[in-house]
Design an enzyme around this catalytic site. Sequence first.
Site, PDB file in Angstrom:
ATOM      1  N   CYS A  24     -13.895   1.855  -0.448  1.00  0.00           N
ATOM      2  CA  CYS A  24     -15.351   1.784  -0.484  1.00  0.00           C
ATOM      3  C   CYS A  24     -15.846   2.289  -1.839  1.00  0.00           C
ATOM      4  O   CYS A  24     -15.352   3.283  -2.358  1.00  0.00           O
ATOM      5  CB  CYS A  24     -16.044   2.604   0.596  1.00  0.00           C
ATOM      6  SG  CYS A  24     -15.703   2.048   2.254  1.00  0.00           S
ATOM      7  N   ARG A  26     -12.461  -1.391  -4.998  1.00  0.00           N
ATOM      8  CA  ARG A  26     -12.315  -0.328  -3.996  1.00  0.00           C
ATOM      9  C   ARG A  26     -12.493  -0.850  -2.575  1.00  0.00           C
ATOM     10  O   ARG A  26     -12.268  -0.116  -1.613  1.00  0.00           O
ATOM     11  CB  ARG A  26     -13.331   0.784  -4.263  1.00  0.00           C
ATOM     12  CG  ARG A  26     -13.160   1.452  -5.600  1.00  0.00           C
ATOM     13  CD  ARG A  26     -14.168   2.548  -5.764  1.00  0.00           C
ATOM     14  NE  ARG A  26     -13.950   3.611  -4.817  1.00  0.00           N
ATOM     15  CZ  ARG A  26     -13.111   4.618  -5.001  1.00  0.00           C
ATOM     16  NH1 ARG A  26     -12.430   4.697  -6.100  1.00  0.00           N
ATOM     17  NH2 ARG A  26     -12.969   5.540  -4.079  1.00  0.00           N
ATOM     18  N   TRP A  52     -14.770  -1.186   2.419  1.00  0.00           N
ATOM     19  CA  TRP A  52     -13.414  -1.441   2.912  1.00  0.00           C
ATOM     20  C   TRP A  52     -13.426  -0.871   4.326  1.00  0.00           C
ATOM     21  O   TRP A  52     -13.470   0.341   4.512  1.00  0.00           O
ATOM     22  CB  TRP A  52     -12.394  -0.715   2.035  1.00  0.00           C
ATOM     23  CG  TRP A  52     -10.982  -1.066   2.354  1.00  0.00           C
ATOM     24  CD1 TRP A  52     -10.257  -2.096   1.833  1.00  0.00           C
ATOM     25  CD2 TRP A  52     -10.107  -0.396   3.266  1.00  0.00           C
ATOM     26  NE1 TRP A  52      -8.990  -2.097   2.376  1.00  0.00           N
ATOM     27  CE2 TRP A  52      -8.874  -1.074   3.254  1.00  0.00           C
ATOM     28  CE3 TRP A  52     -10.246   0.710   4.120  1.00  0.00           C
ATOM     29  CZ2 TRP A  52      -7.784  -0.690   4.031  1.00  0.00           C
ATOM     30  CZ3 TRP A  52      -9.171   1.085   4.896  1.00  0.00           C
ATOM     31  CH2 TRP A  52      -7.944   0.393   4.849  1.00  0.00           C
ATOM     32  N   ASN A  94     -18.528   6.859   1.889  1.00  0.00           N
ATOM     33  CA  ASN A  94     -17.124   6.509   1.696  1.00  0.00           C
ATOM     34  C   ASN A  94     -16.320   7.631   2.327  1.00  0.00           C
ATOM     35  O   ASN A  94     -16.575   8.799   2.064  1.00  0.00           O
ATOM     36  CB  ASN A  94     -16.825   6.405   0.194  1.00  0.00           C
ATOM     37  CG  ASN A  94     -15.345   6.317  -0.090  1.00  0.00           C
ATOM     38  OD1 ASN A  94     -14.588   5.792   0.725  1.00  0.00           O
ATOM     39  ND2 ASN A  94     -14.945   6.812  -1.250  1.00  0.00           N
ATOM     40  N   GLY A  95     -15.338   7.272   3.172  1.00  0.00           N
ATOM     41  CA  GLY A  95     -14.525   8.298   3.802  1.00  0.00           C
ATOM     42  C   GLY A  95     -14.419   8.032   5.286  1.00  0.00           C
ATOM     43  O   GLY A  95     -14.704   6.930   5.763  1.00  0.00           O
ATOM     44  N   GLU A 132       9.450  -1.909  -6.327  1.00  0.00           N
ATOM     45  CA  GLU A 132       8.161  -2.213  -6.938  1.00  0.00           C
ATOM     46  C   GLU A 132       7.948  -3.727  -7.038  1.00  0.00           C
ATOM     47  O   GLU A 132       6.867  -4.232  -6.758  1.00  0.00           O
ATOM     48  CB  GLU A 132       8.072  -1.536  -8.314  1.00  0.00           C
ATOM     49  CG  GLU A 132       6.792  -1.775  -9.067  1.00  0.00           C
ATOM     50  CD  GLU A 132       5.533  -1.295  -8.345  1.00  0.00           C
ATOM     51  OE1 GLU A 132       5.624  -0.646  -7.289  1.00  0.00           O
ATOM     52  OE2 GLU A 132       4.438  -1.611  -8.854  1.00  0.00           O
ATOM     53  N   LYS A 136       4.843  -5.661  -5.290  1.00  0.00           N
ATOM     54  CA  LYS A 136       3.914  -6.480  -6.092  1.00  0.00           C
ATOM     55  C   LYS A 136       3.807  -7.867  -5.477  1.00  0.00           C
ATOM     56  O   LYS A 136       2.721  -8.395  -5.295  1.00  0.00           O
ATOM     57  CB  LYS A 136       4.405  -6.646  -7.537  1.00  0.00           C
ATOM     58  CG  LYS A 136       4.270  -5.489  -8.483  1.00  0.00           C
ATOM     59  CD  LYS A 136       2.900  -5.264  -9.028  1.00  0.00           C
ATOM     60  CE  LYS A 136       2.092  -4.397  -8.146  1.00  0.00           C
ATOM     61  NZ  LYS A 136       2.271  -2.990  -8.112  1.00  0.00           N
ATOM     62  N   GLU A 162       2.035  -7.898  -1.945  1.00  0.00           N
ATOM     63  CA  GLU A 162       0.621  -7.501  -1.873  1.00  0.00           C
ATOM     64  C   GLU A 162      -0.327  -8.535  -2.479  1.00  0.00           C
ATOM     65  O   GLU A 162      -1.437  -8.674  -2.007  1.00  0.00           O
ATOM     66  CB  GLU A 162       0.382  -6.087  -2.432  1.00  0.00           C
ATOM     67  CG  GLU A 162       0.582  -5.891  -3.904  1.00  0.00           C
ATOM     68  CD  GLU A 162       0.349  -4.434  -4.328  1.00  0.00           C
ATOM     69  OE1 GLU A 162      -0.258  -3.657  -3.590  1.00  0.00           O
ATOM     70  OE2 GLU A 162       0.808  -4.083  -5.430  1.00  0.00           O
ATOM     71  N   HIS A 217      24.388  -4.461   6.226  1.00  0.00           N
ATOM     72  CA  HIS A 217      24.076  -3.709   7.447  1.00  0.00           C
ATOM     73  C   HIS A 217      22.856  -4.278   8.158  1.00  0.00           C
ATOM     74  O   HIS A 217      22.093  -3.533   8.771  1.00  0.00           O
ATOM     75  CB  HIS A 217      23.893  -2.229   7.113  1.00  0.00           C
ATOM     76  CG  HIS A 217      25.107  -1.638   6.495  1.00  0.00           C
ATOM     77  ND1 HIS A 217      26.264  -1.403   7.206  1.00  0.00           N
ATOM     78  CD2 HIS A 217      25.386  -1.289   5.214  1.00  0.00           C
ATOM     79  CE1 HIS A 217      27.186  -0.911   6.397  1.00  0.00           C
ATOM     80  NE2 HIS A 217      26.677  -0.835   5.170  1.00  0.00           N
ATOM     81  N   LYS A 262      -7.854  -0.323  -3.991  1.00  0.00           N
ATOM     82  CA  LYS A 262      -7.121   0.321  -5.078  1.00  0.00           C
ATOM     83  C   LYS A 262      -6.914   1.802  -4.833  1.00  0.00           C
ATOM     84  O   LYS A 262      -5.864   2.353  -5.113  1.00  0.00           O
ATOM     85  CB  LYS A 262      -7.853   0.126  -6.401  1.00  0.00           C
ATOM     86  CG  LYS A 262      -7.126   0.763  -7.545  1.00  0.00           C
ATOM     87  CD  LYS A 262      -7.127  -0.084  -8.754  1.00  0.00           C
ATOM     88  CE  LYS A 262      -6.119   0.393  -9.766  1.00  0.00           C
ATOM     89  NZ  LYS A 262      -4.762  -0.091  -9.493  1.00  0.00           N
TER      90      LYS A 262
HETATM   91  C1  G6P Z   1      -2.981   1.804  -3.363  1.00  0.00           C
HETATM   92  C2  G6P Z   1      -2.879   0.944  -4.604  1.00  0.00           C
HETATM   93  C3  G6P Z   1      -1.495   1.104  -5.240  1.00  0.00           C
HETATM   94  C4  G6P Z   1      -1.214   2.562  -5.536  1.00  0.00           C
HETATM   95  C5  G6P Z   1      -1.388   3.435  -4.288  1.00  0.00           C
HETATM   96  C6  G6P Z   1      -1.388   4.909  -4.650  1.00  0.00           C
HETATM   97  O1  G6P Z   1      -2.144   1.312  -2.374  1.00  0.00           O
HETATM   98  O2  G6P Z   1      -3.098  -0.417  -4.286  1.00  0.00           O
HETATM   99  O3  G6P Z   1      -1.442   0.350  -6.435  1.00  0.00           O
HETATM  100  O4  G6P Z   1       0.087   2.696  -6.010  1.00  0.00           O
HETATM  101  O5  G6P Z   1      -2.659   3.170  -3.662  1.00  0.00           O
HETATM  102  O6  G6P Z   1      -2.516   5.155  -5.448  1.00  0.00           O
HETATM  103  P1  G6P Z   1      -2.641   6.331  -6.512  1.00  0.00           P
HETATM  104  O7  G6P Z   1      -4.036   6.205  -7.044  1.00  0.00           O
HETATM  105  O8  G6P Z   1      -2.407   7.598  -5.762  1.00  0.00           O
HETATM  106  O9  G6P Z   1      -1.598   6.086  -7.555  1.00  0.00           O
END
Ligand code: G6P
Length: 612
Positions: free
Chosen positions: A2, A27, A76, A102-103, A485, A489, A492, A508, A607
């Site tokens: 948010c 956000r 969000w 937000n929260g 990673e 990527k 997502e 396994h 994010k």
């Molecule tokens: C979200 C973002 C990721 C990020 C994660 C942790 O899931 O989409 O890209 O790695 O949060 O966020 P931070 O701000 O703690 O690195």
Amino acid sequence: MCGIVGFNGHHEAAEILLDGLTKLEYRGYDSAGIAVRDGSKDAKIIKAKGRLDHLKEKTDNGRSVAGTCGIGHTRWATHGEPSENNAHPHCSDDGNVIGVHNGIIENYQELKEKLVRNGYRFYSETDTEVAIKLVDYYYKKYLGTPVDAINHALVRIRGSYALELMFKEYPEEIYVARKDSPMILGVADGESFVASDVPAILKHTRTVYYIGNLQMARVGKGEITFYNLDGDEIEIEPKTIEWDAEAAEKSGYEHFMMKEIHEQPKAVADTLHSAVKDGKVDLSELGLTEERIRDFQQIYIVACGSAYHVGVAAQYTIEDLTDIPVRVELASEFRYRHIPLNEKSLVIVISQSGETADSLAALRKAKEKNLTTLGIVNVVGSSIAREADHVFYTLAGPEIAVATTKAYSSQLIATDCIAIYFGSVRGVLSDDRCAELLDALEKIPQQIEKILEDKERLQWFAAKQSNAHDVFFIGRGLDYAATLEGSLKLKEISYVHSEAYAAGELKHGTISLIEDGTLVISVLTQKRLIEKTVSNMVEVKSRGAYLMGLTTYGNYDIEDVADFTTYVPDTDPHFAISLAVVPLQLLAYYFSVSRGLDVDKPRNLAKSVTVE
Ligand code: G6P
């Protein structure tokens, strides 16, 4: 999670609010709304489901809404589906209090029942509506100021919030309160700005106030007064933001993600150079004494998402270069786990935003247990940066795309620097070895440039494979960390199911999922493990897999096994992940583009995850 904006000044508010929300759309983006007040007239609330563009259309880009004081929100969803009804701003039954939030209000059910008993009716499923009506209830009950009413409400609310409110009887003011959710305020030329994050107000001012936990503010035109939970006025020192406004624009790239992929050489170089003094990695400015560093018996690395994947990589690098045992933990697990106390532990919390709720909670737990804490954080002044005992700032600049790239890469470099510095202080690494490692790190930015020059082959490959249903990533050691990673990527932003496996684990279970044509991407940069991983590639190939190999120049034998091979420059194996991740980022990007998806704003994600 948010985004919140607020404006109180002399210009028309709606356009400024919508512009700020555009910068915060990463956000959350399932609905948006603004409330604008034109002097003492009733506030006008306009909301729209879906992307911010719908709200912009509805308000003729803000031109159809008059008034110089207002608040805005991009959502969000947590409580209640994405809909116009659940979109913020929300307001009390008679329009006395209007607000955005937000929260998460954890005890909203209990508070709602109390309000229902007092005659309140509810039109949405949100916890926000409950918070706003609670403030209205106390405002009317005690007939005090907005600050008194908010204080009473804050004492009753459990959870996290950045709340922004307008009161009918105070048409020229906005009130804000904060606990554990990010919020900043700024003042410029007799006008005031509120936002969840820096990019939203960067073009108006670089001088910002970080409001603390359980603090409030009255936001007038160009003047802000801060209060503590007792309602007493308090002073907060302003901070200067170094980022420039252009850094938060797309600068000709089609997507922020591609722009940020290209900013990696700079992010990595800047972060590295901040840790090098007189030709050596020197982190003495972090404030950890050499004696302390020699004393550590255990390191915990705690983080979420991609930052956790940095932790997985750092576990290999730090253990190898310092001989200190490292345990990497998901923050959401660490915070609730029983940890046998060893006071000679260092807890490293990695976070781009510095606001991730689980990472922040994990940091607080470590502090409660008297462990030394070090934050690796990108956003200056964020909660983790403020609360950690020591902070290593990554210098990636603002990152807008939801899928992280340049922040991830600069976090890797930060952990590499910690490994070299600790290794040197503890006498595990000789001066020559440190110089050799630093030399390798110095070359990483230009090596990333080289990978980026040759992205068309990956684009072609991604276009061919983008209909895949399942993709498996395999690797060993640091290559396994890279696959974690790469797989995240891909899934997502392209919504293709993908999984990363330590290559040795394939047998396994996962191998049963391999069918004719299943894409398996194998990362092979760790010289001493390549043969082992090649054996695993052969195993899946004989079961029909279509193989992509990602290795270093020189390992041309991989082409005998893989159907498609891509190369990265050679470097010290500890740092090869900084190069291997780049083609994986590009692959995910091109998959998403080929599938016609919104690369920068993938569905259901946000994010900065400031709720549990
Ligand atoms: C979200 C973002 C990721 C990020 C994660 C942790 O899931 O989409 O890209 O790695 O949060 O966020 P931070 O701000 O703690 O690195």
